[in-house]
Design a protein around this motif. Structure first.
Motif, mmCIF file in Angstrom:
data_model
loop_
_atom_site.group_PDB
_atom_site.id
_atom_site.type_symbol
_atom_site.label_atom_id
_atom_site.label_comp_id
_atom_site.label_asym_id
_atom_site.label_seq_id
_atom_site.Cartn_x
_atom_site.Cartn_y
_atom_site.Cartn_z
ATOM 1 N N ALA A 1 0.821 -1.219 0.000
ATOM 2 C CA ALA A 1 0.000 0.000 0.000
ATOM 3 C C ALA A 1 0.850 1.261 0.000
ATOM 4 O O ALA A 1 0.342 2.352 -0.295
ATOM 5 C CB ALA A 1 -0.926 0.003 1.214
ATOM 6 N N HIS A 2 2.145 1.123 0.303
ATOM 7 C CA HIS A 2 3.028 2.293 0.391
ATOM 8 C C HIS A 2 3.997 2.387 -0.782
ATOM 9 O O HIS A 2 4.815 3.313 -0.829
ATOM 10 C CB HIS A 2 3.830 2.230 1.690
ATOM 11 C CG HIS A 2 2.990 2.093 2.921
ATOM 12 N ND1 HIS A 2 2.312 3.146 3.481
ATOM 13 C CD2 HIS A 2 2.706 0.993 3.677
ATOM 14 C CE1 HIS A 2 1.652 2.722 4.548
ATOM 15 N NE2 HIS A 2 1.873 1.428 4.687
ATOM 16 N N LEU A 3 3.913 1.450 -1.724
ATOM 17 C CA LEU A 3 4.888 1.404 -2.810
ATOM 18 C C LEU A 3 4.538 2.268 -4.007
ATOM 19 O O LEU A 3 5.356 2.438 -4.914
ATOM 20 C CB LEU A 3 5.079 -0.051 -3.278
ATOM 21 C CG LEU A 3 5.587 -1.037 -2.222
ATOM 22 C CD1 LEU A 3 5.799 -2.413 -2.850
ATOM 23 C CD2 LEU A 3 6.881 -0.545 -1.582
ATOM 24 N N GLY A 4 3.327 2.811 -4.043
ATOM 25 C CA GLY A 4 2.927 3.631 -5.176
ATOM 26 C C GLY A 4 2.903 2.816 -6.449
ATOM 27 O O GLY A 4 2.331 1.721 -6.495
ATOM 28 N N LEU B 1 11.023 5.749 -2.338
ATOM 29 C CA LEU B 1 10.769 4.774 -1.275
ATOM 30 C C LEU B 1 11.873 4.764 -0.219
ATOM 31 O O LEU B 1 11.776 4.021 0.758
ATOM 32 C CB LEU B 1 10.634 3.368 -1.874
ATOM 33 C CG LEU B 1 9.510 3.162 -2.900
ATOM 34 C CD1 LEU B 1 9.520 1.719 -3.391
ATOM 35 C CD2 LEU B 1 8.159 3.514 -2.287
ATOM 36 N N GLY B 2 12.888 5.583 -0.424
ATOM 37 C CA GLY B 2 14.016 5.584 0.498
ATOM 38 C C GLY B 2 13.608 5.856 1.941
ATOM 39 O O GLY B 2 14.205 5.314 2.870
ATOM 40 N N ALA B 3 12.575 6.674 2.134
ATOM 41 C CA ALA B 3 12.128 7.000 3.489
ATOM 42 C C ALA B 3 11.546 5.793 4.204
ATOM 43 O O ALA B 3 11.443 5.775 5.440
ATOM 44 C CB ALA B 3 11.090 8.125 3.432
ATOM 45 N N LEU B 4 11.169 4.776 3.432
ATOM 46 C CA LEU B 4 10.614 3.556 4.032
ATOM 47 C C LEU B 4 11.690 2.568 4.464
ATOM 48 O O LEU B 4 11.381 1.537 5.074
ATOM 49 C CB LEU B 4 9.690 2.850 3.033
ATOM 50 C CG LEU B 4 8.337 3.497 2.724
ATOM 51 C CD1 LEU B 4 7.636 2.730 1.611
ATOM 52 C CD2 LEU B 4 7.460 3.536 3.973
ATOM 53 N N ALA B 5 12.940 2.874 4.152
ATOM 54 C CA ALA B 5 14.022 1.917 4.420
ATOM 55 C C ALA B 5 14.069 1.447 5.868
ATOM 56 O O ALA B 5 14.204 0.236 6.122
ATOM 57 C CB ALA B 5 15.359 2.510 3.997
#
Length: 235
Positions: free
Chosen positions: A33-36, A88-92
């Protein structure tokens, strides 16, 4: 006559970190749901491939074990950025931490492990556990899977200040067990750490090859025995 058996822990006695690709895929699906517009397959592949490349270096493997959180998060961030998903780097941090938790949740004791360990104990064979990793993490595994009272000596990398394939890990274990190298065998899944290193000291090295892999042509040491299950040690 064998007077002592030394065991590796991860992916020898317990399933821990082997076959990481499905784990990365499962974690990528959790974050779908967060991968766009980033495809789950592409994200999972980037994470698995980048991690495999990073861990192919011994020093990187050490950092992954002993500086786990920061290293894991950095590898995940670099994997996502290099794969073309910089957004997506902020999700690392979340992805990296969830991967570690997922692996922990899915660890299990191999069904034949305690039977084999207890059988050796009943015969009067001394037992040593030689494992790489952080003290807190490895001790949690030892206690969680009922191993604490089954071994005569525990050799944990961070606790000792060195780990496999450093020969001192084996020398210290053999000294603690009061056994000479020629009277001991080492059982583990890593051809360098668990076969080559102990053989250099005069021990026998048994390769626990659970996935029935072919022996690499580049292997520096030939195992004295190859098994796919620990129960084969009792034959």
């Amino acid at each position: 006559m064998i007077r002592a058996v030394l065991f590796d822990l991860d992916d020898t006695i317990i399933f821990s970190y082997a076959n990481p690709a499905p784990a990365w895929r499962a974690v990528a699906e959790e974050f779908s749901a967060h991968l766009g517009d980033a495809p789950i397959d592409a994200v999972a592949k980037a994470l698995a491939d980048s991690t495999a490349t990073f861990l192919s270096d011994d020093e990187n493997r050490r950092r992954w074990r002993l500086e786990a959180v920061a290293t894991r998060r950095a590898v995940v961030r670099d994997a996502l950025v290099n794969a073309g998903f910089p957004h997506l780097g902020a999700l690392a941090p979340q992805i990296g931490d969830r991967y570690a938790a997922y692996r922990e949740e899915n660890m299990y004791l191999y069904p034949d492990a305690l039977e084999v360990i207890d059988s050796f104990r009943d015969r009067g064979v001394k037992l040593g556990l030689v494992t790489n990793g952080a003290t807190e993490v490895q001790n949690w595994k030892i206690d969680s899977f009922g191993l604490r009272d089954r071994f005569d000596h525990f050799q944990v990398e961070e606790e000792a200040g060195y780990g496999k394939p450093d020969g001192r890990a084996y020398v210290e274990t053999l000294a603690a067990l009061d056994v000479s190298p020629e009277d001991a065998i080492m059982v583990g899944d890593d051809l360098v750490w668990d076969v080559l290193a102990p053989k250099r000291l005069g021990m026998k090295g048994v390769w626990c090859n659970r996935f029935e892999l072919a022996l690499p042509a580049s292997a520096e040491a030939i195992p004295d025995r190859v098994i796919t299950r620990l129960s084969e040690l009792l034959a």
